[in-house]
Scaffold this active site. Sequence first.
Site, PDB file in Angstrom:
ATOM      1  N   TYR A  22       0.824  -1.204   0.000  1.00  0.00           N
ATOM      2  CA  TYR A  22       0.000   0.000   0.000  1.00  0.00           C
ATOM      3  C   TYR A  22       0.864   1.263   0.000  1.00  0.00           C
ATOM      4  CZ  TYR A  22      -3.371   3.535   1.455  1.00  0.00           C
ATOM      5  OH  TYR A  22      -4.136   4.666   1.527  1.00  0.00           O
ATOM      6  N   PRO A  75       1.763  14.826   3.920  1.00  0.00           N
ATOM      7  CA  PRO A  75       0.746  14.096   4.680  1.00  0.00           C
ATOM      8  C   PRO A  75       0.524  12.705   4.103  1.00  0.00           C
ATOM      9  CG  PRO A  75      -0.270  15.755   3.266  1.00  0.00           C
ATOM     10  CD  PRO A  75       1.203  15.972   3.181  1.00  0.00           C
ATOM     11  N   SER A 104      -2.251  14.065   7.803  1.00  0.00           N
ATOM     12  CA  SER A 104      -3.424  13.593   7.080  1.00  0.00           C
ATOM     13  C   SER A 104      -4.684  13.743   7.915  1.00  0.00           C
ATOM     14  CB  SER A 104      -3.235  12.117   6.707  1.00  0.00           C
ATOM     15  OG  SER A 104      -4.432  11.574   6.198  1.00  0.00           O
ATOM     16  N   TYR A 126      -9.496  16.552   3.363  1.00  0.00           N
ATOM     17  CA  TYR A 126     -10.450  16.197   2.323  1.00  0.00           C
ATOM     18  C   TYR A 126     -11.783  16.799   2.763  1.00  0.00           C
ATOM     19  CZ  TYR A 126      -7.214  12.499   0.793  1.00  0.00           C
ATOM     20  OH  TYR A 126      -6.130  11.794   0.334  1.00  0.00           O
ATOM     21  N   THR A 152      -6.588  18.962  -0.341  1.00  0.00           N
ATOM     22  CA  THR A 152      -6.305  18.012  -1.414  1.00  0.00           C
ATOM     23  C   THR A 152      -7.392  18.155  -2.467  1.00  0.00           C
ATOM     24  OG1 THR A 152      -5.128  16.460  -0.002  1.00  0.00           O
ATOM     25  CG2 THR A 152      -6.056  15.592  -2.025  1.00  0.00           C
ATOM     26  N   LYS A 216      -3.314  21.396  -2.797  1.00  0.00           N
ATOM     27  CA  LYS A 216      -2.433  20.291  -3.193  1.00  0.00           C
ATOM     28  C   LYS A 216      -3.056  19.523  -4.355  1.00  0.00           C
ATOM     29  CE  LYS A 216      -0.344  16.098  -1.148  1.00  0.00           C
ATOM     30  NZ  LYS A 216      -1.113  15.023  -1.844  1.00  0.00           N
ATOM     31  N   SER A 238       1.560  18.442  -7.382  1.00  0.00           N
ATOM     32  CA  SER A 238       1.510  17.053  -6.906  1.00  0.00           C
ATOM     33  C   SER A 238       0.581  16.246  -7.792  1.00  0.00           C
ATOM     34  CB  SER A 238       0.995  17.021  -5.456  1.00  0.00           C
ATOM     35  OG  SER A 238       0.793  15.693  -5.016  1.00  0.00           O
ATOM     36  N   HIS A 240      -0.275  13.280  -6.401  1.00  0.00           N
ATOM     37  CA  HIS A 240      -0.672  12.378  -5.314  1.00  0.00           C
ATOM     38  C   HIS A 240       0.226  11.141  -5.266  1.00  0.00           C
ATOM     39  CE1 HIS A 240      -4.362  12.212  -2.620  1.00  0.00           C
ATOM     40  NE2 HIS A 240      -3.701  11.122  -2.257  1.00  0.00           N
ATOM     41  N   ARG A 243      -0.885   8.169  -7.253  1.00  0.00           N
ATOM     42  CA  ARG A 243      -1.921   7.316  -6.683  1.00  0.00           C
ATOM     43  C   ARG A 243      -3.342   7.726  -7.107  1.00  0.00           C
ATOM     44  NH1 ARG A 243      -0.077   4.242  -2.361  1.00  0.00           N
ATOM     45  NH2 ARG A 243      -2.027   4.369  -1.198  1.00  0.00           N
ATOM     46  N   ASP A 272       5.983  17.903  -4.700  1.00  0.00           N
ATOM     47  CA  ASP A 272       6.318  16.582  -4.162  1.00  0.00           C
ATOM     48  C   ASP A 272       6.415  15.600  -5.321  1.00  0.00           C
ATOM     49  OD1 ASP A 272       3.755  15.676  -4.916  1.00  0.00           O
ATOM     50  OD2 ASP A 272       2.930  15.822  -2.903  1.00  0.00           O
ATOM     51  N   ARG A 276      14.294  12.191  -4.161  1.00  0.00           N
ATOM     52  CA  ARG A 276      15.082  11.219  -3.409  1.00  0.00           C
ATOM     53  C   ARG A 276      16.523  11.670  -3.161  1.00  0.00           C
ATOM     54  NH1 ARG A 276      10.574  10.018  -3.247  1.00  0.00           N
ATOM     55  NH2 ARG A 276       9.562   8.007  -3.625  1.00  0.00           N
ATOM     56  N   GLY A 295       7.095  11.967   0.758  1.00  0.00           N
ATOM     57  CA  GLY A 295       6.077  11.123   1.362  1.00  0.00           C
ATOM     58  C   GLY A 295       6.573   9.731   1.664  1.00  0.00           C
ATOM     59  N   ARG A 296       6.808   8.934   0.624  1.00  0.00           N
ATOM     60  CA  ARG A 296       7.247   7.557   0.849  1.00  0.00           C
ATOM     61  C   ARG A 296       8.570   7.484   1.616  1.00  0.00           C
ATOM     62  NH1 ARG A 296       4.862   7.354  -4.371  1.00  0.00           N
ATOM     63  NH2 ARG A 296       3.102   5.885  -4.505  1.00  0.00           N
TER      64      ARG A 296
END
Length: 344
Positions: A22, A75, A104, A126, A152, A216, A238, A240, A243, A272, A276, A295-296
């Site tokens: 996920y 978030p 979030s 949201y 968002t 965002k 962004s 997302h 996603r 975003d 890296r 994020g990740r």
Amino acid sequence: MRWIDGLEAAAAEKLPEAVYRYFRQGSAGGLSAGEATAAWSSYRFRPRVLTDVSTISTGTTVLGTPVMGPVLVAPTTLQRQADPDGEAAMSAGVAAAGSVLGVSSNAGTTFADIGAAGAAWWLQIYVNRNRDITKRMLDAAVAAGARAVVLTADTPVVGRKEDDGPTVWDAVQPGHLRANIDESLYTVDDLAKADDLTPDVIGWLREQTGLPVVVKGVLRADDAQRCVSAGAAGLIVSNHGGRQLDGAIATAHALPEVVDAVAGTGAEVYVDGGIRRGEHVLAALALGARAVFVGRPALFALSAGGAAGVTRMLTELTEEFAHALALVGVPDPEQLTSDLVTRV
């Protein structure tokens, strides 16, 4: 190998397979998620020489909040699946690095506990079909010290994920999601995301909170202008994390258009997606971003090393950025200009 490069593998060893999947997956075929980092690598630098870089500064401000470096935490949800202390641990790690945390609206930790852990934080929201839910969450965030609201805007419906087998939702424990709202008071339809939003919602959020609103999910110049005209103090370029709409343009390539569209308005632009390396941060700021969000990497750092892992990840990216500043011949982020980068 860079420590940051091993974070995902270290997190994968600790996380349940469904949770790891996920965190890393994109929507549909995963095209946008898969090309995000490569898009930053499509830029090349045109460094200045014979400039005094004996003293390098990485500090800046975001919506008036001082930060030690321009790397902020995006978030993300389900952080208590990554670490038992979830958003509180993330907040502690962000605070130690002198950064800002995006929280979030689905957080599994109360806003009060997140704020008490020390980080300056912005609430990602949201807007629900039942606006009473949104208003209660906004009120709780303001009371707990949120410094901005991040709307968002790219999620009228949730992007399709192509799972085979058990999903993360089979692993989520009670209390690890939406800790800041009593879901028992509302129907499933009440809790659904509003799909009829217009720029007018920006003014509504400002009225409800008295806080600056950052939008965002902006990838186009015309949308950027509409948002700022409606009162947005900032924009996050962004998709997302790949996603939502698969095949959406890479944020590295959308950023210049958005920056140009709102130049001179005073609105701050962030970005975003796929960042890296310190060189990616350098490219983003040279192209006009005020700061970047990750994020990740933050989720994987939290999974692998808790709050200390988050601090190390942010610190190392900021140190790489400082090194890149010296090599590009610019001692301060405020002096970065777009002529320092070119796309190949």
